[in-house]
Write an enzyme that holds these catalytic residues in place. Structure first.
Site, PDB file in Angstrom:
ATOM      1  N   SER A  94       0.803  -1.218   0.000  1.00  0.00           N
ATOM      2  CA  SER A  94       0.000   0.000   0.000  1.00  0.00           C
ATOM      3  C   SER A  94       0.838   1.271   0.000  1.00  0.00           C
ATOM      4  CB  SER A  94      -0.937   0.013   1.220  1.00  0.00           C
ATOM      5  OG  SER A  94      -0.193   0.015   2.417  1.00  0.00           O
TER       6      SER A  94
ATOM      7  N   LYS B  91      -6.495   3.439   8.684  1.00  0.00           N
ATOM      8  CA  LYS B  91      -5.583   4.401   8.068  1.00  0.00           C
ATOM      9  C   LYS B  91      -6.176   5.812   8.066  1.00  0.00           C
ATOM     10  CE  LYS B  91      -3.314   1.003   5.080  1.00  0.00           C
ATOM     11  NZ  LYS B  91      -3.062   0.543   3.695  1.00  0.00           N
TER      12      LYS B  91
END
Length: 818
Positions: free
Chosen positions: A685, A728
């Site tokens: 990511s 996140k």
């Protein structure tokens, strides 16, 4: 053994052999013996011997057993040349070697001492001719050995026959010496003696051993007679018991059996359990009272009677009351509360429904364990918790078989006994930290317990009885799901615990943490008060976590300092505000806001997800004159390294669009660094974050400091979806970011983000890397030409864009030729 380690020419291996020092033993010719080799020097000698053909090695005894690194003076000069027959490795790393003695050897000199001993030796074979005196000594020794074997009964028949068929005097002496219990010094003397001296000494030793064995036999006969007397007394006592039974009297033994029988009848056991208990009781009744097996049977019966085979608690089926209890204990956690209420509703409509098997996954301090206790209180059930962190033995789950000394049932059976009911809320804490080793896989043992189709007849190795777990509500907890085996993960309903927002932390502190810390430290409400601004400052600048564990710790520190002032007689109430917060907690530990203080070149902010929750990470890229080498630092995993390679390839493919020379990579070295070097990092990511840092460093354009991003990059520049989005985004919110760049395919996950967080953040959904660069990079800097005679080489981080190239002239179209 590599050629760099050995100092001996392979051609001289017949004259020079590796030496292996032995501890506490001597190997004779014709003797087959197993040895454990673990010392590094000995292992290297063994490797050198295995490299030769035939595989020969010299074995000589140490003079002192306690020396781990003996020198030449610490080893006897006489030993044996042995052939290596077999080598095997044990689980602890020790090599198990089987050797066969070939011939005696006298060490002439040490050819080398490191990395292993190698010696020059001379073989000393035994003479084969037999004189009359040797023949007489051989016959006497064979006769003595036959008598010794008959008395000792420890020599296998095939070895006895092999000794009796030997014709050579030296071989006979060596084979007989193998079966005698001799000290090291005596065995070494036998190794160094001549054939005749060996036969004479062995005759003396056998005479001594025969005398000892005869004395042992006399002692055994005397003991056997005493045992016969004890058995006679036992028989008479049993007759006395029968007489007492006829007279209507009873003894303690019978009273114990009767008491067990009453307990079994009163326990309301299932039929198969009752049958097994009565069978074991019948065995106990026939056993002598002091037999060790009787203790095992008593313990087994105690466990059967202690388990709640038919005891259950009544569920509290009032849905509104259960919801009130859940709200009273925890703030938020709507998914968990809804799932418990759904179970209660189904249980109310269908009483025979099976218990759910839930798995709470989330960062530490988010309330996974405490919510299990709250669920038990809401349902009116008993609560039992078993920690699985570090469990590596399958027997910890299933129990030990009763044949083992000190055997016990597994943790599940022990938990049911502790709960005292067959339908408790059973918490399996830290299920993601189960281990596996040679003793079995505990996670595999949990498969049966956590499968609703199988756990109605769970089998424990100790009980060996079918145990019904279908009414147990199992709740597993963990920080990450990746380490849970797929088969086990498939049996559980996973509910994720995301981190708390700032507002949620303040509410939790006001309703739960502050009252708890006041009570813990002996304070009252009038002693200490917290303002909302102070709580927000604690959450922002003194903690940076997904949960509230550290926040509670900081409040405990404040309450302890206030308690100290109250204990000294101060009656002035304390109000904790932003102005006096540093007095209690010191200077702030974290800087709230964006990761960087100002827009910088070559530094971008990414979002990561770990077992501690979501977090931000700064990725740095810098350029140096070189030849195109890519350096990656920060303890990155393989997946993250490949993402960096893909990011660099994308930037190279977009060189013209970014205003870079197409051959820039041939004269520059690229270094990508992810700070917090001590922490391992992996995952795809961070791909777009690395690409942004690279593009910024190469073009000289700054990266906006209030922009955070996450997404996987492909070579064509596509941005792929990622996981852990909620954690996140919460991390970006905690860090004070204003813009979050996300993959377009993650748009569906934005519904999980709390509304107050979505209002404060601007989300940019992208499908291609070009959109990421347009959103995250600042304006291009204008190039200033300095009036110098020779243009200097531009800095690595600020390459000027290529001058515009004239477009090629368009050729006239040619019609296709058919």
């Amino acid at each position: 053994m590599s050629e760099s380690q050995t100092l001996i020419d392979p051609a001289a291996m017949k004259e020079i052999l590796p030496l292996l020092p032995l501890k506490g033993t001597v190997i004779f010719p014709h003797q087959v013996q197993g040895l454990g080799v673990g010392r590094p020097k000995s292992l290297r000698a063994l490797e050198a011997a295995l490299a030769g053909e035939p595989r020969l090695i010299v074995l000589a005894a140490q003079k002192e057993d306690d020396l781990d690194n003996p020198g030449p003076d610490d080893i006897y000069r006489s030993g044996s040349v042995c052939r290596i027959l077999q080598v095997g490795k044990q689980p602890d790393g020790v090599l198990q070697v089987i050797v066969e003695g070939v011939v005696r050897a006298e060490i002439l000199e040490y050819a080398q001492e490191d990395p292993f001993f190698a010696v020059r030796y001379t073989a000393k074979p035994d003479a084969t001719e037999k004189s009359l005196e040797l023949e007489a000594l051989m016959r006497g020794l064979a006769s003595q050995f036959e008598r010794f074997a008959r008395l000792s009964r420890s020599i296998p028949p095939e070895q006895f026959v092999a000794v009796m068929q030997v014709e050579e005097p030296g071989k006979l002496a060596d084979l007989v010496a193998q079966h005698l219990n001799l000290k090291l010094e005596e065995r070494q003397r036998l190794l160094e003696m001549s054939v005749q001296e060996r036969l004479e000494l062995l005759g003396q030793v056998l005479s001594r051993e025969i005398s000892i064995l005869e004395l042992e036999r006399k002692i055994q006969n005397r003991v056997r007679k005493q045992m016969e007397k004890s058995q006679r007394e036992y028989f008479l006592k049993e007759q006395m018991k029968a007489i007492q039974h006829e007279l209507g009297e009873s003894d303690e033994r019978q009273a114990e059996v009767t008491e067990y029988r009453k307990k079994i009848e009163a326990a309301n056991l299932p039929e198969h359990v009752k049958e097994k208990a009565l069978e074991e009781l019948s065995r106990l009744e026939k056993m002598p009272p002091m037999v060790a097996e009787a203790v095992v049977v008593r313990t087994y019966l105690d466990w059967i009677l202690a388990l709640p085979w038919s005891v259950r608690t009544e569920d509290r089926l009032e849905i509104d009351e259960a919801r009130h209890i859940l709200d009273e204990d925890h703030y938020g956690l709507e998914k968990v509360k809804e799932r418990v209420i759904e179970y209660l509703a189904v249980r109310k409509l269908s009483p025979e429904s099976k218990g759910p098997i839930l798995c709470f996954i989330g960062p530490p301090g988010t309330g996974k364990t405490s919510v299990g206790k709250s669920i038990a209180r809401a349902l009116g059930r008993k609560f039992v918790r078993v920690s699985l962190g570090g469990v590596r033995d399958e027997a910890e789950i299933r129990g030990h078989r009763r044949t083992y000394v000190g055997a016990l049932p597994g943790r599940i059976v022990q938990g049911l006994k502790q709960a005292g009911s067959k339908n408790p809320v059973f918490m399996l804490d830290e299920i993601d930290k189960l281990g596996i080793d040679f003793r079995g896989d505990p996670s595999a043992a949990l498969l049966e317990a956590l499968d609703p189709e199988q756990n109605h007849a769970f089998s424990d190795h100790y009980l060996e009885l079918a145990l019904d777990l279908s009414e147990v509500m199992f709740i597993a907890t963990g920080n990450i799901l990746d380490t849970v085996p797929p088969a086990l993960r498939d049996r559980m309903e996973v509910i994720r615990f995301a981190g708390y927002t700032e507002e949620e932390k303040i509410k939790i502190a006001e309703h739960f943490l502050i009252p708890k810390q006041r009570k813990t430290n002996g304070l009252k409400a009038e002693h200490v008060q917290f303002t909302d601004e102070a709580l927000r400052r604690i959450a922002r600048e003194y903690t940076r976590e997904a949960g509230v564990r550290n926040m509670e710790r900081e409040m405990g520190a404040i309450c302890r300092k206030v308690a100290t002032e109250v204990a000294r007689g101060s009656e002035k109430p304390v109000k904790v505000t932003i102005g006096n917060l540093h007095k209690y907690l010191g200077p702030p530990r974290f800087r709230f806001g964006v990761a960087e203080k100002e827009d910088e070149v070559g530094a971008s902010t990414g979002l990561v997800y770990t077992e501690m929750g979501g977090d931000i990470v700064s990725i740095e890229a810098t350029l140096m004159p070189g030849d195109g080498e890519l350096t990656l630092t920060g303890q990155l995993g393989d997946v993250m390294k490949e993402s960096a390679q893909a990011a660099l390839s994308y930037v190279r493919s977009r060189a013209r669009r970014l205003g870079l020379a197409e051959d820039f990579y041939q004269r520059l070295d690229v270094h990508i660094h992810v700070p917090a070097v001590a922490v391992p990092k992996d995952g795809p990511s961070a791909g777009i974050t690395m690409a942004v840092a690279l593009a910024s460093a190469l073009t000289g354009r700054t990266v906006k400091r209030d922009v955070a991003m996450t997404g996987e990059i492909t070579l064509r520049g596509r941005v792929l979806p990622i996981g852990g989005l909620k954690e996140k985004v919460l991390a970006a919110h905690r860090a004070g970011m204003r813009t979050v760049i996300l993959p377009k395919e993650n748009e569906k996950d934005l519904n999980e983000i709390p509304e107050n967080v979505r209002r404060r953040l601007r989300f940019v959904l992208v499908e291609h890397m070009d959109e990421v660069l347009a959103e995250s990079l600042g304006p291009a800097k204008e190039q200033v030409v300095q009036p110098t005679p020779a243009a200097p080489v531009p800095p690595a981080a600020y390459l000027p864009p290529r001058p515009p190239q004239p477009e090629p002239r368009k050729q006239p179209e040619v019609p296709p030729v058919s």
